[in-house]
Design a protein around this motif. Sequence first.
Motif, PDB file in Angstrom:
ATOM      1  N   LEU A 372       0.845  -1.185   0.000  1.00 57.21           N
ATOM      2  CA  LEU A 372       0.000   0.000   0.000  1.00 57.21           C
ATOM      3  C   LEU A 372       0.880   1.234   0.000  1.00 57.21           C
ATOM      4  CD1 LEU A 372      -2.519  -1.175   2.764  1.00 57.21           C
ATOM      5  CD2 LEU A 372      -2.656  -1.566   0.296  1.00 57.21           C
ATOM      6  N   GLN A 373       0.625   2.185  -0.914  1.00 59.62           N
ATOM      7  CA  GLN A 373       1.368   3.429  -1.008  1.00 59.62           C
ATOM      8  C   GLN A 373       0.394   4.599  -0.890  1.00 59.62           C
ATOM      9  OE1 GLN A 373       4.629   3.642  -1.158  1.00 59.62           O
ATOM     10  NE2 GLN A 373       4.996   1.425  -1.382  1.00 59.62           N
ATOM     11  N   GLY A 374       0.885   5.713  -0.294  1.00 58.15           N
ATOM     12  CA  GLY A 374       0.070   6.896  -0.165  1.00 58.15           C
ATOM     13  C   GLY A 374      -1.039   6.743   0.853  1.00 58.15           C
ATOM     14  N   PHE A 375      -0.821   5.907   1.840  1.00 56.76           N
ATOM     15  CA  PHE A 375      -1.852   5.679   2.868  1.00 56.76           C
ATOM     16  C   PHE A 375      -1.573   6.643   4.020  1.00 56.76           C
ATOM     17  CE2 PHE A 375      -3.179   3.147   6.693  1.00 56.76           C
ATOM     18  CZ  PHE A 375      -4.527   3.378   6.527  1.00 56.76           C
ATOM     19  N   GLN A 376      -2.399   7.658   4.187  1.00 63.23           N
ATOM     20  CA  GLN A 376      -2.225   8.668   5.216  1.00 63.23           C
ATOM     21  C   GLN A 376      -3.159   8.340   6.385  1.00 63.23           C
ATOM     22  OE1 GLN A 376       0.089  10.947   4.993  1.00 63.23           O
ATOM     23  NE2 GLN A 376       0.642  10.393   2.879  1.00 63.23           N
ATOM     24  N   ALA A 377      -2.556   8.013   7.512  1.00 58.45           N
ATOM     25  CA  ALA A 377      -3.357   7.683   8.704  1.00 58.45           C
ATOM     26  C   ALA A 377      -2.525   8.006   9.940  1.00 58.45           C
ATOM     27  CB  ALA A 377      -3.756   6.216   8.708  1.00 58.45           C
ATOM     28  N   GLY A 378      -3.209   8.465  10.983  1.00 57.17           N
ATOM     29  CA  GLY A 378      -2.520   8.752  12.234  1.00 57.17           C
ATOM     30  C   GLY A 378      -2.178   7.477  12.987  1.00 57.17           C
ATOM     31  N   ALA A 379      -1.547   7.697  14.160  1.00 60.16           N
ATOM     32  CA  ALA A 379      -1.128   6.537  14.959  1.00 60.16           C
ATOM     33  C   ALA A 379      -2.326   5.730  15.435  1.00 60.16           C
ATOM     34  CB  ALA A 379      -0.284   7.002  16.151  1.00 60.16           C
ATOM     35  N   SER A 380      -3.399   6.419  15.822  1.00 61.26           N
ATOM     36  CA  SER A 380      -4.574   5.713  16.331  1.00 61.26           C
ATOM     37  C   SER A 380      -5.268   4.942  15.203  1.00 61.26           C
ATOM     38  CB  SER A 380      -5.550   6.701  16.970  1.00 61.26           C
ATOM     39  OG  SER A 380      -5.958   7.687  16.023  1.00 61.26           O
ATOM     40  N   GLU A 381      -5.375   5.575  13.972  1.00 60.35           N
ATOM     41  CA  GLU A 381      -6.005   4.863  12.861  1.00 60.35           C
ATOM     42  C   GLU A 381      -5.173   3.661  12.435  1.00 60.35           C
ATOM     43  OE1 GLU A 381      -5.524   8.196  12.592  1.00 60.35           O
ATOM     44  OE2 GLU A 381      -7.519   9.116  12.510  1.00 60.35           O
ATOM     45  N   SER A 382      -3.832   3.830  12.415  1.00 59.07           N
ATOM     46  CA  SER A 382      -2.962   2.715  12.020  1.00 59.07           C
ATOM     47  C   SER A 382      -3.089   1.560  13.001  1.00 59.07           C
ATOM     48  CB  SER A 382      -1.507   3.182  11.942  1.00 59.07           C
ATOM     49  OG  SER A 382      -1.366   4.215  10.988  1.00 59.07           O
ATOM     50  N   SER A 383      -3.120   1.880  14.303  1.00 58.52           N
ATOM     51  CA  SER A 383      -3.257   0.830  15.305  1.00 58.52           C
ATOM     52  C   SER A 383      -4.591   0.115  15.178  1.00 58.52           C
ATOM     53  CB  SER A 383      -3.108   1.426  16.710  1.00 58.52           C
ATOM     54  OG  SER A 383      -3.303   0.439  17.705  1.00 58.52           O
ATOM     55  N   ALA A 384      -5.695   0.893  14.913  1.00 54.98           N
ATOM     56  CA  ALA A 384      -7.018   0.285  14.745  1.00 54.98           C
ATOM     57  C   ALA A 384      -7.061  -0.600  13.512  1.00 54.98           C
ATOM     58  CB  ALA A 384      -8.080   1.372  14.669  1.00 54.98           C
ATOM     59  N   LEU A 385      -6.402  -0.141  12.408  1.00 56.66           N
ATOM     60  CA  LEU A 385      -6.374  -0.942  11.187  1.00 56.66           C
ATOM     61  C   LEU A 385      -5.604  -2.248  11.394  1.00 56.66           C
ATOM     62  CD1 LEU A 385      -7.045  -1.226   8.213  1.00 56.66           C
ATOM     63  CD2 LEU A 385      -4.997   0.116   7.666  1.00 56.66           C
ATOM     64  N   LYS A 386      -4.470  -2.191  12.097  1.00 56.83           N
ATOM     65  CA  LYS A 386      -3.688  -3.400  12.353  1.00 56.83           C
ATOM     66  C   LYS A 386      -4.512  -4.412  13.146  1.00 56.83           C
ATOM     67  CE  LYS A 386       0.926  -1.328  12.428  1.00 56.83           C
ATOM     68  NZ  LYS A 386       2.122  -1.039  13.278  1.00 56.83           N
ATOM     69  N   THR A 387      -5.216  -3.914  14.175  1.00 63.29           N
ATOM     70  CA  THR A 387      -6.017  -4.804  15.006  1.00 63.29           C
ATOM     71  C   THR A 387      -7.137  -5.440  14.208  1.00 63.29           C
ATOM     72  OG1 THR A 387      -5.511  -3.412  16.931  1.00 63.29           O
ATOM     73  CG2 THR A 387      -7.357  -4.949  17.133  1.00 63.29           C
ATOM     74  N   LEU A 396      -0.221  -6.315   9.037  1.00 63.89           N
ATOM     75  CA  LEU A 396       0.056  -5.031   8.401  1.00 63.89           C
ATOM     76  C   LEU A 396       1.326  -4.476   9.033  1.00 63.89           C
ATOM     77  CD1 LEU A 396      -0.997  -2.942   6.350  1.00 63.89           C
ATOM     78  CD2 LEU A 396      -2.070  -1.747   8.291  1.00 63.89           C
ATOM     79  N   THR A 397       2.408  -4.415   8.231  1.00 63.37           N
ATOM     80  CA  THR A 397       3.704  -3.967   8.733  1.00 63.37           C
ATOM     81  C   THR A 397       4.215  -2.825   7.874  1.00 63.37           C
ATOM     82  OG1 THR A 397       4.802  -5.647   7.375  1.00 63.37           O
ATOM     83  CG2 THR A 397       4.292  -6.237   9.661  1.00 63.37           C
ATOM     84  N   PRO A 398       4.906  -1.857   8.482  1.00 67.85           N
ATOM     85  CA  PRO A 398       5.465  -0.746   7.691  1.00 67.85           C
ATOM     86  C   PRO A 398       6.590  -1.231   6.797  1.00 67.85           C
ATOM     87  CG  PRO A 398       6.147  -0.584   9.986  1.00 67.85           C
ATOM     88  CD  PRO A 398       5.165  -1.704   9.928  1.00 67.85           C
ATOM     89  N   GLU A 399       6.675  -0.676   5.595  1.00 70.03           N
ATOM     90  CA  GLU A 399       7.715  -1.032   4.639  1.00 70.03           C
ATOM     91  C   GLU A 399       8.117   0.228   3.889  1.00 70.03           C
ATOM     92  OE1 GLU A 399       8.213  -4.771   1.751  1.00 70.03           O
ATOM     93  OE2 GLU A 399       6.879  -3.233   0.945  1.00 70.03           O
ATOM     94  N   GLY A 400       9.248   0.820   4.288  1.00 70.10           N
ATOM     95  CA  GLY A 400       9.676   2.072   3.683  1.00 70.10           C
ATOM     96  C   GLY A 400       8.682   3.171   3.987  1.00 70.10           C
ATOM     97  N   GLU A 401       8.162   3.812   2.908  1.00 68.71           N
ATOM     98  CA  GLU A 401       7.166   4.860   3.078  1.00 68.71           C
ATOM     99  C   GLU A 401       5.741   4.313   2.981  1.00 68.71           C
ATOM    100  OE1 GLU A 401       7.952   7.859   0.209  1.00 68.71           O
ATOM    101  OE2 GLU A 401       9.884   8.449   1.095  1.00 68.71           O
ATOM    102  N   GLY A 402       5.591   3.015   2.783  1.00 70.65           N
ATOM    103  CA  GLY A 402       4.273   2.421   2.664  1.00 70.65           C
ATOM    104  C   GLY A 402       4.069   1.321   3.692  1.00 70.65           C
ATOM    105  N   TRP A 403       3.100   0.450   3.345  1.00 73.20           N
ATOM    106  CA  TRP A 403       2.731  -0.648   4.251  1.00 73.20           C
ATOM    107  C   TRP A 403       2.664  -1.937   3.445  1.00 73.20           C
ATOM    108  CZ3 TRP A 403       1.825   0.291   9.476  1.00 73.20           C
ATOM    109  CH2 TRP A 403       1.764   1.643   9.842  1.00 73.20           C
ATOM    110  N   LEU A 404       2.894  -3.057   4.161  1.00 77.32           N
ATOM    111  CA  LEU A 404       2.819  -4.377   3.544  1.00 77.32           C
ATOM    112  C   LEU A 404       1.752  -5.182   4.262  1.00 77.32           C
ATOM    113  CD1 LEU A 404       3.889  -6.546   1.599  1.00 77.32           C
ATOM    114  CD2 LEU A 404       5.520  -7.206   3.389  1.00 77.32           C
ATOM    115  N   MET A 405       0.774  -5.687   3.475  1.00 77.66           N
ATOM    116  CA  MET A 405      -0.300  -6.509   4.010  1.00 77.66           C
ATOM    117  C   MET A 405      -0.084  -7.944   3.525  1.00 77.66           C
ATOM    118  SD  MET A 405      -4.417  -6.092   3.406  1.00 77.66           S
ATOM    119  CE  MET A 405      -5.565  -7.371   3.854  1.00 77.66           C
ATOM    120  N   SER A 406      -0.033  -8.878   4.481  1.00 76.36           N
ATOM    121  CA  SER A 406       0.209 -10.279   4.130  1.00 76.36           C
ATOM    122  C   SER A 406      -0.616 -11.176   5.032  1.00 76.36           C
ATOM    123  CB  SER A 406       1.698 -10.620   4.257  1.00 76.36           C
ATOM    124  OG  SER A 406       2.135 -10.404   5.598  1.00 76.36           O
TER     125      SER A 406
END
Length: 415
Positions: A372-387, A396-406
């Motif tokens: 995922l590239q260009g995903f703008q989310a705060g710390a609380s949204e990122s934590s909620a999305l991971k959960t 959902l793990t950070p990868e460079g400037e984006g995220w990796l979903m596996s």
Amino acid sequence: MRTLIIQLPPGPAGPATVYPHALVQPERETASVRLQWSASTLLPSADRQTEVLVLLPAACLSWHRVELPPGLHKQASRLQAALQGLLEDRLLDDPAQLHMALQTGWKDLPQPWVGVCQRQWLREHLQALEQVGLQVHRIVPEIAPGKAPLQLLALGDAPSGWLWAAHPERGVWGMPLEPMRTLAERFGLSPQALQSAQLLAESAVVGPITEALGRPAQLMPPGQHWLQAVASDWDLAQFDFRANAQARYLKQGQKGLSALWNSPAWRPTRWALGLLLLSQVLGLNAWAWKTRVNWQAEEQSWARMLKDSFPQTQLVVDAPVQMAREVERLQQNSGQLGPADLEVMLAALGQALPAGTAAPRQWAYQNGQLRLQGFQAGASESSALKTALQARGYLLTPEGEGWLMSVTPAKESTP
């Protein structure tokens, strides 16, 4: 652990001075003292397993009881001066020329005992021993105020021997054995006290002392009373003679361990420790056996399930992984979507996005991984999305400037 006991002679130290000494092992049940005499240069050497103990003759010590001022134990620097002031009127010599040592545990006693001897005499002998490589770990009195009501010791031979008394309240005092006839009257004890006291005598004086006191004496080998001195908690290495304190503490620790390992008094403790260790080893082995049996039973259950579900399987290596691969192959053959397919991953991502959060502007899919590239989310949204994704079986793990979903490994291994 061995103990080298060296008794200091009453005279000054010199090249020709002869030191009575013995090598003993006090922890043994049948410990005995074999006296030897030699000059300082011929004394036995001491290794790490040997405690060097200096024995001060009873004739070289005087004993006094003192009442120390309250709070003196908190001012260690004033203790020596306080002792000199308290004993100044009782001593024949200048207190500054004498060495004074307090009874062990004196802080808790109302009137502790103080042993006094000549400072220069003690220093010369200790220096003579250090010059031949013997580091003294402890200084003990030959006879000290005991815990028994009264103990009498007849030492030496009839012409030159002494009768010594040790009493917890009166201290230590002695008199020459000659003349024997008037010994009982001159010793300062009532006939009842003499009869009730414990009387020990070396072989050369057991007959004369029995006749003089009118009661039988218990035979004691020469120097055997040294073991009683070693077993006491006295240590006269105080004030100016506290050098090598660290070495003394180390020897005390080694002595304690040696006593724990060899002393008959500690035999029940050794048995208890041995049984405790044995029970722990047996318990660990039983736990390991039970765990191995459960693991083997679980492996067999997975293998049976794999063969029952997929009879074409000939060799079972890792049943859960093989079963997951077979299920994935069936899904692909039947056209069903799996958790690692793009459509399923996008659907899970859309359901997990928090309300009001913009979807990623760019994404790339390859081999079950969604970047995922260009995903703008705060710390609380990122934590909620991971959960939320974790609950659906995705990471959902950070990868460079984006995220990796596996897909999580657990999700992949589920049949």
